[in-house]
Write an enzyme that holds these catalytic residues in place. Structure first.
Site, PDB file in Angstrom:
ATOM      1  CE1 TYR A  34     -11.855 -20.055-114.578  1.00  0.00           C
ATOM      2  CE2 TYR A  34      -9.364 -20.109-114.465  1.00  0.00           C
ATOM      3  CZ  TYR A  34     -10.271 -20.168-113.920  1.00  0.00           C
ATOM      4  OH  TYR A  34     -10.506 -20.144-112.383  1.00  0.00           O
TER       5      TYR A  34
ATOM      6  CG  ASP B 167      -8.216 -21.657-110.554  1.00  0.00           C
ATOM      7  OD1 ASP B 167      -7.145 -21.995-109.682  1.00  0.00           O
ATOM      8  OD2 ASP B 167      -8.046 -20.313-111.050  1.00  0.00           O
TER       9      ASP B 167
ATOM     10  CG  ASP C 293      -5.636 -23.083-105.320  1.00  0.00           C
ATOM     11  OD1 ASP C 293      -5.131 -24.189-105.747  1.00  0.00           O
ATOM     12  OD2 ASP C 293      -6.133 -22.161-104.829  1.00  0.00           O
TER      13      ASP C 293
END
Length: 335
Positions: A125, A231, A235
């Protein structure tokens, strides 16, 4: 002693209603904060022509503590993710996502209590080297991991484990294939682990970690990993306790922190008084813990837990038929 000022970004969609719920809860428990409201996301774009106005950035820098609702970044229009921009701008290198089982949620598991600590500024990222060839047939992106970045997040994870009296940190990686980037992350995290003999350090390859989280999630305590894996795993962990509606997140840097709901802005139910405010309420609990206000954090957590466990005025995603305001009232009554 001057009052703590909190920067508040209500956000888009359901943001304003759930953030308002969290603020009512903070006030009821006697936090005595002052709030500075600023805009970001679509709301800011409509008002100012900018997704992230300078006034908002100034307020975040000035007050150091921010509570924010979900923001919408227009898709495919060349806008950079607002969350990524904020993380970079304020060097919020640590993303902290705790999940805990609440009795009464429609979750598939019980007794889950996992903190995922994700490196927030590097890895896939970092935004470097994103290119597509002129003929549109080849795309490239560069992952960057630095020793400093890896060390900083590993130290943060082990310090968190020690402070929260956790027993184990699982270092999640893909060093068997990504020998350079993931390899450096793993090597650095291993070195950091030796400084914490009181905490068990475990290593797990990311694909196995996903399987283990689904088969036996109770074995995990604190997870530390790189940006992309973190990430995805955070989740996955949210799914273990009933979904993103029960998952808060903190983005923490050296002298600045942003606490947020991790779910989206849910425009389809905006303004309908349907949203579950738990994620932002849990984020405000994280904020209180960060500010050293553990007693108030605990009061809110037990009030929230009791509302969910008893099914008192719960929202649809928690098996009830009530709205945001009713749910919030149930929490407030217990404070």
């Amino acid at each position: 002693m001057s009052k703590q000022i909190i920067t508040v970004i209500k956000g888009d969609g359901i943001g304003p209603s759930i953030v308002e719920a969290a603020i009512q809860v903070l006030d009821k428990v006697g936090c005595n904060f002052d709030y500075e409201y600023v805009d970001a996301g679509l709301t800011a774009l409509e008002k100012t022509g900018e997704l992230l106005p300078q006034t908002t950035l100034d307020a975040i820098a000035r007050n150091k503590i921010t509570l924010k609702g979900p923001l919408t970044t227009p898709v495919g229009e060349g806008f950079t993710s607002i969350n990524v921009t904020l993380r970079k701008k304020f060097n919020l290198y640590s993303n902290v996502r705790p999940v805990i089982s609440f009795k009464g949620t429609k979750a598939r598991y019980e007794n889950i209590d996992i903190i995922t600590i994700r490196e927030n500024t590097e890895g896939m990222y970092s935004g470097h080297g994103q290119v597509v060839s002129a003929d549109g047939l080849v795309a490239e992106a560069t992952s960057i991991v630095t020793k400093d970045g890896a060390e900083r997040i590993a130290v943060f994870a082990f310090e968190t484990a020690r402070r929260e009296k956790r027993k184990k940190v699982t270092i999640v990686h893909k060093a068997n294939i990504l020998k350079s980037t993931s390899g450096l992350f793993l090597k650095t995290a291993r070195e950091v682990a030796t400084r914490y003999p009181d905490i068990e350090a475990q290593e797990m390859i990311v694909d196995n970690a996903c399987m283990q989280l689904v088969m036996n999630p109770q074995q995990f305590d604190v997870i530390v990993t790189t940006n992309l894996f973190g990430d995805i795993l955070s989740d996955l962990c949210a799914g273990l306790v009933g979904g993103l509606g029960m998952a808060p997140g903190a983005n923490i840097g050296a002298d600045c922190a942003i606490f947020e709901a991790v779910h989206g802005s849910a425009p389809d139910i905006a303004g309908k008084n349907l949203a579950n405010p738990s994620s932002v309420i849990l984020a405000s609990i994280q904020m209180l813990e960060y500010l050293g206000m553990q007693d108030k954090a605990e009061k809110i957590r037990s009030a929230l837990a009791d509302v969910i466990a008893t099914g008192d005025r719960t929202t649809r995603d928690l098996g009830g038929s009530f709205g945001t305001t009713d749910f919030t009232a149930a929490v407030l009554e217990r404070l």
